[in-house]
Design a protein around this motif. Sequence first.
Motif, PDB file in Angstrom:
ATOM      1  N   PHE A   7       0.930  -1.204  -0.144  1.00  9.31           N
ATOM      2  CA  PHE A   7       0.113  -0.006   0.034  1.00  9.31           C
ATOM      3  C   PHE A   7       0.837   1.270  -0.048  1.00  9.31           C
ATOM      4  N   TYR A  11       1.149   3.653  -2.925  1.00 12.57           N
ATOM      5  CA  TYR A  11       0.614   5.266  -2.674  1.00 12.57           C
ATOM      6  C   TYR A  11       1.916   6.189  -3.242  1.00 12.57           C
ATOM      7  N   THR A  14       2.112   6.360  -7.119  1.00  9.30           N
ATOM      8  CA  THR A  14       0.943   7.224  -7.435  1.00  9.30           C
ATOM      9  C   THR A  14       1.242   8.484  -7.387  1.00  9.30           C
ATOM     10  N   ILE A  15       1.277   8.914  -6.340  1.00  8.81           N
ATOM     11  CA  ILE A  15       1.802  10.499  -5.997  1.00  8.81           C
ATOM     12  C   ILE A  15       2.934  10.923  -7.003  1.00  8.81           C
ATOM     13  N   THR A  29      -3.340  13.584  -2.448  1.00  7.19           N
ATOM     14  CA  THR A  29      -3.457  12.489  -1.365  1.00  7.19           C
ATOM     15  C   THR A  29      -4.611  11.499  -1.792  1.00  7.19           C
ATOM     16  N   GLY A  32      -3.276   9.589  -4.584  1.00 11.78           N
ATOM     17  CA  GLY A  32      -2.284   8.514  -4.094  1.00 11.78           C
ATOM     18  C   GLY A  32      -3.414   7.311  -3.396  1.00 11.78           C
ATOM     19  N   PHE A  33      -4.272   7.565  -2.710  1.00 12.32           N
ATOM     20  CA  PHE A  33      -5.263   6.604  -2.120  1.00 12.32           C
ATOM     21  C   PHE A  33      -5.933   5.687  -3.093  1.00 12.32           C
ATOM     22  N   ALA A  36      -3.127   3.358  -4.589  1.00 17.90           N
ATOM     23  CA  ALA A  36      -2.847   2.426  -3.423  1.00 17.90           C
ATOM     24  C   ALA A  36      -3.771   1.406  -3.078  1.00 17.90           C
ATOM     25  N   GLY A  85      -3.732   6.996 -10.647  1.00 21.59           N
ATOM     26  CA  GLY A  85      -4.214   5.773  -9.976  1.00 21.59           C
ATOM     27  C   GLY A  85      -4.130   4.422 -10.828  1.00 21.59           C
TER      28      GLY A  85
END
Length: 143
Positions: A7, A11, A14-15, A29, A32-33, A36, A85
């Motif tokens: 995760f 994350y 992705t960020i 954020t 990123g969530f 992840a 994502g």
Amino acid sequence: MMYLKNFVFAYICTIGFAILFNVPKSSLTKSGFAGAFGWIIFILINNTFNSVVVSTFIASFIIALIGEFFAIIGKQPITVYIIPGIVPLVPGFGLYYTMLSILEEDYELAISYGSESLLIAMAIAGSLTIVLSLNSFRKRKKI
């Protein structure tokens, strides 16, 4: 512990791509969530069904739904959340080994890697198409 590590790495990945795509700082954020969480879903489904294509389809479907939710709440375009994502699910590994197998003249292995990569790409495109179509239908129904 393995899922937490995956995760965190997804994350960060992705960020990182969200920064490259100039995503607004307020959406980093959330973006990123989405990536992840999609990656964790991918791992769980892949461990259950042992199919990369099915797990990619379900994970990208979930990422698209999360992106839709964040887009409505944050009043941002859905691509702000979906594009970064989806990056952890993109079959770069398979495409690389497809090209390597072609250069090494191992055409059976190239076909194997290439077909799997193509199916993964089609699963991503199909799931995004379904979610975006549902979104379009929802918007027309409101009017």
